[in-house]
Write a protein that holds these residues in place. Structure first.
Motif, PDB file in Angstrom:
ATOM      1  N   LEU A   1     -11.425  -4.108   0.179  1.00 32.15           N
ATOM      2  CA  LEU A   1     -10.261  -3.474  -0.423  1.00 32.15           C
ATOM      3  C   LEU A   1      -9.583  -4.511  -1.292  1.00 32.15           C
ATOM      4  O   LEU A   1      -9.165  -5.574  -0.810  1.00 32.15           O
ATOM      5  N   ARG A   2      -9.471  -4.201  -2.572  1.00 32.06           N
ATOM      6  CA  ARG A   2      -8.929  -5.173  -3.522  1.00 32.06           C
ATOM      7  C   ARG A   2      -8.089  -4.431  -4.547  1.00 32.06           C
ATOM      8  O   ARG A   2      -8.469  -3.347  -4.988  1.00 32.06           O
ATOM      9  N   HIS A   3      -6.944  -5.000  -4.898  1.00 31.47           N
ATOM     10  CA  HIS A   3      -6.119  -4.336  -5.914  1.00 31.47           C
ATOM     11  C   HIS A   3      -6.475  -4.849  -7.304  1.00 31.47           C
ATOM     12  O   HIS A   3      -6.754  -6.031  -7.513  1.00 31.47           O
ATOM     13  N   TYR A   4      -6.516  -3.914  -8.225  1.00 33.32           N
ATOM     14  CA  TYR A   4      -6.750  -4.227  -9.636  1.00 33.32           C
ATOM     15  C   TYR A   4      -5.940  -3.215 -10.437  1.00 33.32           C
ATOM     16  O   TYR A   4      -6.093  -2.010 -10.236  1.00 33.32           O
ATOM     17  N   ALA A   5      -5.081  -3.719 -11.319  1.00 36.99           N
ATOM     18  CA  ALA A   5      -4.156  -2.849 -12.061  1.00 36.99           C
ATOM     19  C   ALA A   5      -3.342  -2.005 -11.076  1.00 36.99           C
ATOM     20  O   ALA A   5      -3.025  -0.839 -11.355  1.00 36.99           O
ATOM     21  N   TYR A   6      -3.059  -2.587  -9.904  1.00 35.15           N
ATOM     22  CA  TYR A   6      -2.239  -1.957  -8.860  1.00 35.15           C
ATOM     23  C   TYR A   6      -2.884  -0.706  -8.288  1.00 35.15           C
ATOM     24  O   TYR A   6      -2.200   0.152  -7.729  1.00 35.15           O
ATOM     25  N   GLN A   7      -4.194  -0.603  -8.399  1.00 34.54           N
ATOM     26  CA  GLN A   7      -4.955   0.419  -7.711  1.00 34.54           C
ATOM     27  C   GLN A   7      -5.858  -0.275  -6.693  1.00 34.54           C
ATOM     28  O   GLN A   7      -6.312  -1.402  -6.911  1.00 34.54           O
ATOM     29  N   LEU A   8      -6.125   0.410  -5.580  1.00 32.57           N
ATOM     30  CA  LEU A   8      -6.973  -0.167  -4.543  1.00 32.57           C
ATOM     31  C   LEU A   8      -8.383   0.399  -4.661  1.00 32.57           C
ATOM     32  O   LEU A   8      -8.575   1.619  -4.697  1.00 32.57           O
ATOM     33  N   ARG A   9      -9.339  -0.513  -4.742  1.00 31.24           N
ATOM     34  CA  ARG A   9     -10.744  -0.156  -4.801  1.00 31.24           C
ATOM     35  C   ARG A   9     -11.508  -0.989  -3.778  1.00 31.24           C
ATOM     36  O   ARG A   9     -10.978  -1.984  -3.255  1.00 31.24           O
TER      37      ARG A   9
ATOM     38  N   ALA B   1      10.651   9.306   1.205  1.00 31.78           N
ATOM     39  CA  ALA B   1       9.289   9.801   0.967  1.00 31.78           C
ATOM     40  C   ALA B   1       8.380   8.653   0.549  1.00 31.78           C
ATOM     41  O   ALA B   1       7.201   8.589   0.966  1.00 31.78           O
ATOM     42  N   GLU B   2       8.904   7.735  -0.260  1.00 29.98           N
ATOM     43  CA  GLU B   2       8.099   6.585  -0.680  1.00 29.98           C
ATOM     44  C   GLU B   2       7.790   5.675   0.506  1.00 29.98           C
ATOM     45  O   GLU B   2       6.675   5.148   0.631  1.00 29.98           O
TER      46      GLU B   2
ATOM     47  N   TRP C   1       0.842  -1.183   0.000  1.00 27.54           N
ATOM     48  CA  TRP C   1       0.000   0.000   0.000  1.00 27.54           C
ATOM     49  C   TRP C   1       0.889   1.249   0.000  1.00 27.54           C
ATOM     50  O   TRP C   1       1.891   1.308   0.734  1.00 27.54           O
ATOM     51  N   GLN C   2       0.492   2.225  -0.771  1.00 30.33           N
ATOM     52  CA  GLN C   2       1.200   3.507  -0.736  1.00 30.33           C
ATOM     53  C   GLN C   2       0.258   4.620  -1.184  1.00 30.33           C
ATOM     54  O   GLN C   2      -0.478   4.463  -2.162  1.00 30.33           O
ATOM     55  N   ARG C   3       0.299   5.725  -0.447  1.00 23.31           N
ATOM     56  CA  ARG C   3      -0.469   6.897  -0.868  1.00 23.31           C
ATOM     57  C   ARG C   3       0.279   7.584  -1.999  1.00 23.31           C
ATOM     58  O   ARG C   3       1.462   7.920  -1.877  1.00 23.31           O
ATOM     59  N   GLN C   4      -0.433   7.775  -3.112  1.00 19.96           N
ATOM     60  CA  GLN C   4       0.113   8.507  -4.259  1.00 19.96           C
ATOM     61  C   GLN C   4      -0.888   9.599  -4.598  1.00 19.96           C
ATOM     62  O   GLN C   4      -2.003   9.304  -5.015  1.00 19.96           O
ATOM     63  N   SER C   5      -0.475  10.859  -4.404  1.00 17.84           N
ATOM     64  CA  SER C   5      -1.405  11.986  -4.374  1.00 17.84           C
ATOM     65  C   SER C   5      -2.406  11.684  -3.262  1.00 17.84           C
ATOM     66  O   SER C   5      -2.011  11.441  -2.136  1.00 17.84           O
ATOM     67  N   SER C   6      -3.695  11.624  -3.558  1.00 18.37           N
ATOM     68  CA  SER C   6      -4.656  11.321  -2.502  1.00 18.37           C
ATOM     69  C   SER C   6      -5.172   9.889  -2.600  1.00 18.37           C
ATOM     70  O   SER C   6      -6.036   9.488  -1.818  1.00 18.37           O
ATOM     71  N   LEU C   7      -4.640   9.109  -3.534  1.00 21.06           N
ATOM     72  CA  LEU C   7      -5.164   7.771  -3.795  1.00 21.06           C
ATOM     73  C   LEU C   7      -4.265   6.690  -3.207  1.00 21.06           C
ATOM     74  O   LEU C   7      -3.062   6.904  -3.010  1.00 21.06           O
ATOM     75  N   LEU C   8      -4.873   5.521  -2.948  1.00 22.02           N
ATOM     76  CA  LEU C   8      -4.115   4.371  -2.456  1.00 22.02           C
ATOM     77  C   LEU C   8      -3.826   3.445  -3.623  1.00 22.02           C
ATOM     78  O   LEU C   8      -4.744   2.939  -4.278  1.00 22.02           O
ATOM     79  N   ASN C   9      -2.536   3.233  -3.877  1.00 25.68           N
ATOM     80  CA  ASN C   9      -2.097   2.345  -4.955  1.00 25.68           C
ATOM     81  C   ASN C   9      -1.201   1.252  -4.398  1.00 25.68           C
ATOM     82  O   ASN C   9      -0.961   1.176  -3.179  1.00 25.68           O
ATOM     83  N   LEU C  10      -0.710   0.393  -5.280  1.00 21.48           N
ATOM     84  CA  LEU C  10       0.078  -0.763  -4.863  1.00 21.48           C
ATOM     85  C   LEU C  10       1.379  -0.847  -5.670  1.00 21.48           C
ATOM     86  O   LEU C  10       1.575  -1.778  -6.455  1.00 21.48           O
ATOM     87  N   PRO C  11       2.290   0.094  -5.482  1.00 23.94           N
ATOM     88  CA  PRO C  11       3.565   0.041  -6.202  1.00 23.94           C
ATOM     89  C   PRO C  11       4.572  -0.869  -5.497  1.00 23.94           C
ATOM     90  O   PRO C  11       4.331  -1.348  -4.379  1.00 23.94           O
ATOM     91  N   VAL C  12       5.688  -1.101  -6.132  1.00 25.63           N
ATOM     92  CA  VAL C  12       6.801  -1.816  -5.507  1.00 25.63           C
ATOM     93  C   VAL C  12       7.446  -0.888  -4.482  1.00 25.63           C
ATOM     94  O   VAL C  12       7.769   0.271  -4.774  1.00 25.63           O
ATOM     95  N   VAL C  13       7.616  -1.386  -3.267  1.00 23.86           N
ATOM     96  CA  VAL C  13       8.342  -0.663  -2.223  1.00 23.86           C
ATOM     97  C   VAL C  13       9.346  -1.636  -1.631  1.00 23.86           C
ATOM     98  O   VAL C  13       8.982  -2.744  -1.226  1.00 23.86           O
ATOM     99  N   ASP C  14      10.622  -1.248  -1.609  1.00 26.46           N
ATOM    100  CA  ASP C  14      11.656  -2.119  -1.053  1.00 26.46           C
ATOM    101  C   ASP C  14      12.722  -1.271  -0.368  1.00 26.46           C
ATOM    102  O   ASP C  14      12.572  -0.044  -0.235  1.00 26.46           O
TER     103      ASP C  14
END
Length: 462
Positions: free
Chosen positions: A431-439, A355-356, A336-349
């Protein structure tokens, strides 16, 4: 062996004969809810468990057992869990009794045949069932006794509501009430009709809220599920809603209600006209209902059931007032990561910037709408909520709507240590990820959906 044909709806004859006249360790229970837990999110480390025991569309000689933690996504627990020694088993209604065992009451014959008995079976664990007895329903001139439904009143009295017709008019049913006269549920009072509901009503299901009895019978003339109320269990009932009052459509039968963890009432019903099993929710004591939705996974397979709700140990646990990051169960490099005001699912390592990592760190707090659930704050103090079913972050505006949008109930995930987060105010959506976005999306009962909606709480990145 010649395969057994699909079990037809017991109403098929009523529809087509033009000559017929029109006309576990329980943590809490609430009386009148078929042995169900009180409405609230389960405590940390506990889980809600819903059990159904439907007969099959393809075989009315046996029943299967299904289990769910959200009353939406039912998984098969045991196939052919009970086959009676004779006759059929249709319309099974199940309760957990005060002796800790589960009891089923059911229709003993298929719809073509006269049936003057209802059957009873018992289980210590919901899975292994044994035959108890067939009870002859003592209604004078009885032709058919169908669809017995349990009802437990606030005084602890155990009742069965059974739909009966007589030889004078074998397709016109009236609801009758019988009360158990012993704790073993082997002796019953003389049946008495429920006054006010009237003849040509079937599958009457009752819940009690406060001092009011709420009845949901099916009108066999119109093919709609109706709504009636009374201040006494035996009536007189007043029919409050008729026709397509709730938007459920016609040719619906077998209504069964259960109260969800958010306090809403869910009704299930068998859409025998189109082969779909439906559910619909009400949060205003049966005034308005959500549009009917197909029950995923078991539509077209399961037929006519009631629901046992329990709170059991061994559920998911997530400490509140702690910081965590959340890793996808099926894409373990993504968080999970906040990107702007949205919750997305990018790679975090480990190589991600500070900031990430900060944007992938959240504080878990008690749910704004229900402290048994959870809410999530980002490092700016904004809360995760859904808006148009997209997961995003906003400042808490103090409204009830915001609190509910920002509250999620914990459900078990697919992988060890994983958790699923069900929307508080839209039960069955996760909460489910689709195309790495959380909906927040409606469960479709598939393994892929369960995996996409499972997340592992891990040590916070920042």
């Amino acid at each position: 062996m010649t395969p057994r044909p699909a079990a037809p709806s017991r109403r098929t004859l009523l529809r087509t004969l033009a000559a017929l006249p029109a006309s576990a360790a329980l943590l809490g229970e609430a009386p009148g809810l078929l042995g169900g837990a009180l409405a609230a999110a389960p405590p940390n480390g506990s889980a809600t468990r819903y059990t159904i025991v439907p007969f099959r569309n393809s075989d009315d000689g046996t029943v299967d057992v299904y289990q769910s933690d959200d009353a939406t996504d039912f998984r098969l627990l045991r196939s052919s869990a009970y086959t009676p020694p004779a006759g059929r088993i249709r319309d099974a209604s199940v309760i957990r009794h005060t002796d800790g065992r589960y009891y089923a009451a059911y229709t003993t014959r298929t719809w073509q045949d006269p049936s003057t008995t209802i059957g009873f079976a018992r289980s210590p664990d919901r899975v292994n069932w044994t035959f108890l007895y067939d009870h002859t329903v003592p209604v004078p001139g009885l032709s058919r006794a169908w669809a017995p439904e349990w009802f437990v009143d606030s005084d602890g009295g155990v009742h069965v509501i059974v739909s009966c017709s007589t030889t004078n008019d074998e397709w016109i049913f009236t609801p009758y009430l019988m009360r158990a006269t012993d704790s073993a549920l082997t002796a019953w009072s003389t049946p008495v009709p429920l006054t006010g509901i009237g003849a040509n009503h079937i599958d009457t299901f009752i819940v009690r809220i406060g001092s009011t009895y709420h009845a949901f019978p099916k009108n066999e003339t119109t093919k709609y599920i109706e709504y009636a109320t009374a201040t006494n269990l035996t009536g007189p009932y007043t029919i409050r809603r008729t026709g397509d009052w709730a938007g459920w459509g016609s040719y619906r039968e077998g209504p069964a209600l259960v109260q969800l963890d958010n306090g809403a009432w869910r009704i299930f019903f068998d859409g025998y006209g189109d082969g779909t099993y439906y559910y619909s929710d009400s949060r205003d004591t049966f005034t308005t209902w959500t549009p009917p939705a197909a029950l995923p996974g078991i539509s077209g397979t399961a037929r006519h059931f009631s629901v046992v709700k329990e709170t059991v140990t061994g559920g998911p646990s997530l400490a509140r007032n702690t910081t965590r990051s959340f890793r996808s169960a099926n894409y373990p490099t993504r968080h999970w990561q906040r990107q702007s005001s949205l919750l997305n699912l990018p790679v975090v390592d480990g190589s991600s910037g500070s900031a990430e990592k900060q944007a992938a760190t959240f504080t878990v707090v008690p749910g704004l709408a229900d402290a048994g659930g959870c809410s999530f704050r980002d490092t700016t103090g904004a809360y995760l909520r859904h808006w148009d079913f997209r997961a995003r972050f906003d400042a808490n505006d103090g409204t009830r709507t915001f609190a509910e949008d920002a509250t999620f109930l914990l459900r078990a995930g697919t992988a060890s240590g994983s958790v699923r987060f069900e929307s508080y105010n839209h039960p069955g959506r996760y909460l489910r990820h689709y195309a790495y976005q959380l909906r927040v999306e409606r469960s479709d009962g598939t393994d892929l959906f369960r995996q996409d909606s499972s997340f592992v709480p891990v040590t916070a990145w920042a």
